[in-house]
Design an enzyme around this catalytic site. Structure first.
Site, mmCIF file in Angstrom:
data_model
loop_
_atom_site.group_PDB
_atom_site.id
_atom_site.type_symbol
_atom_site.label_atom_id
_atom_site.label_comp_id
_atom_site.label_asym_id
_atom_site.label_seq_id
_atom_site.Cartn_x
_atom_site.Cartn_y
_atom_site.Cartn_z
ATOM 1 N N ALA A 131 6.324 55.862 -40.234
ATOM 2 C CA ALA A 131 7.031 57.078 -39.607
ATOM 3 C C ALA A 131 7.676 55.294 -38.996
ATOM 4 O O ALA A 131 9.692 55.540 -39.685
ATOM 5 C CB ALA A 131 7.116 57.991 -39.387
ATOM 6 N N TYR A 132 7.431 54.905 -37.975
ATOM 7 C CA TYR A 132 8.779 53.819 -37.838
ATOM 8 C C TYR A 132 8.774 52.873 -38.354
ATOM 9 O O TYR A 132 9.785 52.426 -38.594
ATOM 10 C CB TYR A 132 7.831 53.548 -36.556
ATOM 11 C CG TYR A 132 8.113 52.626 -35.471
ATOM 12 C CD1 TYR A 132 9.850 53.209 -34.889
ATOM 13 C CD2 TYR A 132 8.523 50.769 -35.531
ATOM 14 C CE1 TYR A 132 10.209 51.671 -34.129
ATOM 15 C CE2 TYR A 132 8.634 50.753 -34.532
ATOM 16 C CZ TYR A 132 10.144 50.587 -33.931
ATOM 17 O OH TYR A 132 10.607 49.913 -33.032
#
Length: 270
Positions: free
Chosen positions: A176-177
């Site tokens: 996600a990051y």
């Protein structure tokens, strides 16, 4: 609105003298180091924060107390704004212009979040995914859009987005990051082209492992040591390692760097 809207010639000692900089996420970590360094180069700094007013106000007081300028006006102010809220982002720029009677010259997007659980994609919740993109990607978009429309034109305008070397390293647990920051890198490269004719540059600075609260959260000592071992220089980065690169890009010396992703990671294996 009165005040300086273009580029004045700074002194060699203070290459950012008379320029106004907004740094988001500036109450701690990398953002704090960037705000301090830009101020040391002569910039008047807006310290943006989302919730920690105590740290932001204290930093503003410290910078004003250490200011080398002869001006009796504040050289640093703390401004609360949620970067994911378009109205608050607009007010952030409004406040900067009002406080310093000048257009903004330098915008640094350092606000960001990272899930300290480092889940695999299969274990990432929709809520955590949305939170990551809300701040890291939506926030970057809203701030960058405002900067494009509000920065002083004619030279000296700088948009500097903080990304991450994880976009290149592709480490498990960072789906996600890394995805949220990869979107920012692509956006910034396109924005640099769209700014043709304005004299404003747009670049990303992508740190590797930096010794901050955000980095250490959720990591074991073994994990930290493994990341140190992956760096040819044998250490974690320090916030100043990033802030000095940002300061260079913000100055006239960095004018010919545009539309680039600069991975500031000590040779961290990617």
């Amino acid at each position: 609105m009165a005040g300086n809207t273009g580029r004045e010639q700074p002194s060699a000692a203070l290459p950012l003298e008379s320029r106004v900089a907004i740094v988001t996420g500036a109450s701690r970590g990398i953002g704090r180091a960037i705000a301090i360094y830009l101020h040391s180069l002569g910039a008047r700094v807006v310290i943006n924060y989302a919730s920690n007013s105590t740290q932001a106000d204290l930093l503003a007081s410290e910078l004003n107390a250490s200011s080398t300028t002869s001006s009796h006006h504040p050289q640093a102010v703390a401004v609360k704004a949620d970067v994911s809220d378009p109205d608050q982002v607009k007010l952030l720029f409004d406040k900067a212009e009002q406080e310093f009677s000048s257009k903004v010259h330098i915008f640094v997007n350092s606000a960001g979040v990272l899930d300290p659980k480092y889940p695999s994609l299969s274990n990432t919740t929709v809520e955590d995914w949305d939170m990551t993109f809300n701040v890291n990607t939506r926030g970057a978009f809203l701030c960058c859009r405002e900067a494009v429309n509000r920065l002083a034109q004619g030279g000296g305008g700088r948009i500097i987005m903080i990304s991450t070397s994880v976009v290149g390293a592709l480490l498990p647990g960072y789906a996600a990051y890394a995805a949220s920051k990869a979107a920012v890198e692509t956006m910034t490269k396109i924005v640099a082209k769209e700014l043709k004719g304005t004299g404003i540059t747009a670049n990303c600075v992508a740190p590797g492992p930096i010794a901050t609260e955000l980095f250490f959260a959720g990591k074991t000592e073994e994990t930290v040591n493994r990341l140190v071992g992956a760096c040819p220089l044998g250490r974690l980065g320090e916030p100043k390692d990033v802030s000095q690169v940002v300061g260079f890009l913000a100055s006239d010396a960095g004018e010919w760097i545009n539309g680039q992703i600069i991975r500031v990671n000590g040779g961290f294996v990617v």
